[in-house]
Design a protein around this motif. Structure first.
Motif, short mmCIF file in Angstrom:
data_model
loop_
_atom_site.label_atom_id
_atom_site.label_comp_id
_atom_site.label_asym_id
_atom_site.label_seq_id
_atom_site.Cartn_x
_atom_site.Cartn_y
_atom_site.Cartn_z
N ASN A 31 0.83 -1.21 0.00
CA ASN A 31 0.00 0.00 0.00
C ASN A 31 0.86 1.25 0.00
N GLU A 32 0.31 2.29 -0.62
CA GLU A 32 0.96 3.60 -0.54
C GLU A 32 0.26 4.37 0.58
N VAL A 33 0.96 4.59 1.69
CA VAL A 33 0.33 5.22 2.86
C VAL A 33 0.91 6.62 3.06
N ARG A 34 0.04 7.60 3.11
CA ARG A 34 0.47 8.98 3.37
C ARG A 34 -0.15 9.44 4.67
N ILE A 35 0.58 10.26 5.39
CA ILE A 35 0.05 10.80 6.64
C ILE A 35 0.21 12.31 6.60
N LEU A 36 -0.87 13.01 6.83
CA LEU A 36 -0.89 14.47 6.68
C LEU A 36 -1.59 15.13 7.86
N ARG A 37 -1.04 16.25 8.31
CA ARG A 37 -1.80 17.10 9.23
C ARG A 37 -2.91 17.74 8.42
N VAL A 38 -4.05 17.93 9.03
CA VAL A 38 -5.18 18.49 8.28
C VAL A 38 -4.83 19.88 7.74
N GLU A 39 -3.95 20.58 8.45
CA GLU A 39 -3.53 21.92 8.00
C GLU A 39 -2.87 21.84 6.62
N ASP A 40 -2.29 20.69 6.29
CA ASP A 40 -1.57 20.52 5.03
C ASP A 40 -2.35 19.67 4.03
N ALA A 41 -3.56 19.28 4.36
CA ALA A 41 -4.32 18.37 3.51
C ALA A 41 -5.35 19.13 2.68
N SER A 42 -5.75 18.52 1.57
CA SER A 42 -6.81 19.11 0.75
C SER A 42 -7.85 18.03 0.44
N LYS A 43 -8.97 18.48 -0.03
CA LYS A 43 -10.05 17.58 -0.40
C LYS A 43 -9.57 16.54 -1.42
N GLU A 44 -8.67 16.97 -2.32
CA GLU A 44 -8.15 16.07 -3.36
C GLU A 44 -7.40 14.89 -2.77
N ASP A 45 -6.76 15.10 -1.61
CA ASP A 45 -6.06 13.99 -0.96
C ASP A 45 -7.04 12.88 -0.61
N VAL A 46 -8.24 13.26 -0.28
CA VAL A 46 -9.28 12.28 0.03
C VAL A 46 -9.85 11.68 -1.26
N VAL A 47 -10.13 12.55 -2.22
CA VAL A 47 -10.68 12.09 -3.51
C VAL A 47 -9.76 11.05 -4.14
N ASN A 48 -8.45 11.29 -4.07
CA ASN A 48 -7.48 10.42 -4.75
C ASN A 48 -7.11 9.16 -3.97
N ALA A 49 -7.63 9.01 -2.76
CA ALA A 49 -7.28 7.84 -1.94
C ALA A 49 -8.34 6.75 -2.07
N ASP A 50 -7.89 5.50 -1.92
CA ASP A 50 -8.84 4.37 -1.90
C ASP A 50 -9.45 4.22 -0.52
N ALA A 51 -8.72 4.61 0.50
CA ALA A 51 -9.20 4.48 1.88
C ALA A 51 -8.62 5.63 2.69
N VAL A 52 -9.43 6.09 3.65
CA VAL A 52 -9.08 7.32 4.38
C VAL A 52 -9.25 7.11 5.88
N ALA A 53 -8.29 7.60 6.66
CA ALA A 53 -8.48 7.65 8.11
C ALA A 53 -8.45 9.12 8.53
N LEU A 54 -9.40 9.50 9.35
CA LEU A 54 -9.49 10.88 9.83
C LEU A 54 -9.40 10.87 11.35
N GLY A 55 -8.50 11.70 11.89
CA GLY A 55 -8.32 11.73 13.34
C GLY A 55 -8.48 13.13 13.91
N CYS A 56 -9.17 13.21 15.03
CA CYS A 56 -9.32 14.50 15.73
C CYS A 56 -9.75 14.22 17.16
N PRO A 57 -9.13 14.89 18.13
CA PRO A 57 -9.57 14.71 19.52
C PRO A 57 -10.90 15.42 19.77
N SER A 58 -11.49 15.12 20.90
CA SER A 58 -12.67 15.85 21.35
C SER A 58 -12.23 17.23 21.78
N MET A 59 -12.82 18.25 21.19
CA MET A 59 -12.45 19.63 21.52
C MET A 59 -13.72 20.41 21.86
#
Ligand SMILES: Cc1cc2nc3c(=O)[nH]c(=O)nc-3n(C[C@H](O)[C@H](O)[C@H](O)COP(=O)(O)O)c2cc1C
Length: 141
Positions: A31-59
């Motif tokens: 697999n090609e695995v990329r890890i990005l801070r949301v500050e550096d990510a764009s919608k296209e990163d999600v569009v172009n991926a086969d599978a996505v993990a999204l992480g965020c703490p309770s704020m």
């Protein structure tokens, strides 16, 4: 071979540790695995991926981080239908309500949720890290 992207927000590093373990777990089958801070990510990163993990703490009061993660998640409403998505994040004093709401929201967007939203109290210990790796593996299959 799948393209997997892990996108997260983390203020004090707990969710970042989860993100790293998840990415580690997804690193199977060439697999090609990329890890990005949301500050550096764009919608296209999600569009172009086969599978996505999204992480965020309770704020805030049981919500996503509002400057970056909240608008980013909102922007995904029309691109995650049918896409495998895993959600994860750290919390402290709450009962995980932010994750329940987030899961419901992503289901509403039509995402194919993998797992039920992995939540870990503060800093992940060995057991928590292993849970993150397993979720990553599931996502990367
Ligand atoms: C401004 C702020 C608001 C928070 N609100 C909540 C909350 O509503 N519920 C909760 O369980 N934890 C809350 N927390 C605790 C964080 O979710 C917890 O510290 C988490 O481990 C932070 O993850 P991070 O290290 O990835 O930033 C809050 C923390 C901060 C700084």
């Amino acid at each position: 071979m799948k393209k997997v992207v892990v996108i997260y927000w983390s203020g004090t590093g707990n969710t970042e540790l989860m993100a790293n373990a998840l990415a580690d777990g997804a690193n199977i089958n060439d697999n090609e695995v990329r890890i990005l801070r949301v500050e550096d990510a764009s919608k296209e990163d999600v569009v172009n991926a086969d599978a996505v993990a999204l992480g965020c703490p309770s704020m805030g009061a049981e919500v996503l981080e509002e400057s970056f993660m909240e608008p980013f998640v909102e922007s995904l409403s029309d691109v995650v239908s049918g896409k495998p998505v895993a959600l994860f994040g750290s919390y402290d004093w709450g009962d995980g309500e932010w994750m329940i709401d987030w899961v419901e929201r992503m289901n509403g967007y039509g995402a194919n949720l993998i797992g039920e939203g992995l939540i870990i109290h503060l800093t992940p210990e060995e057991d928590g890290i292993n849970k993150c790796k397993s979720l990553g593996q599931e996502l990367g299959k």
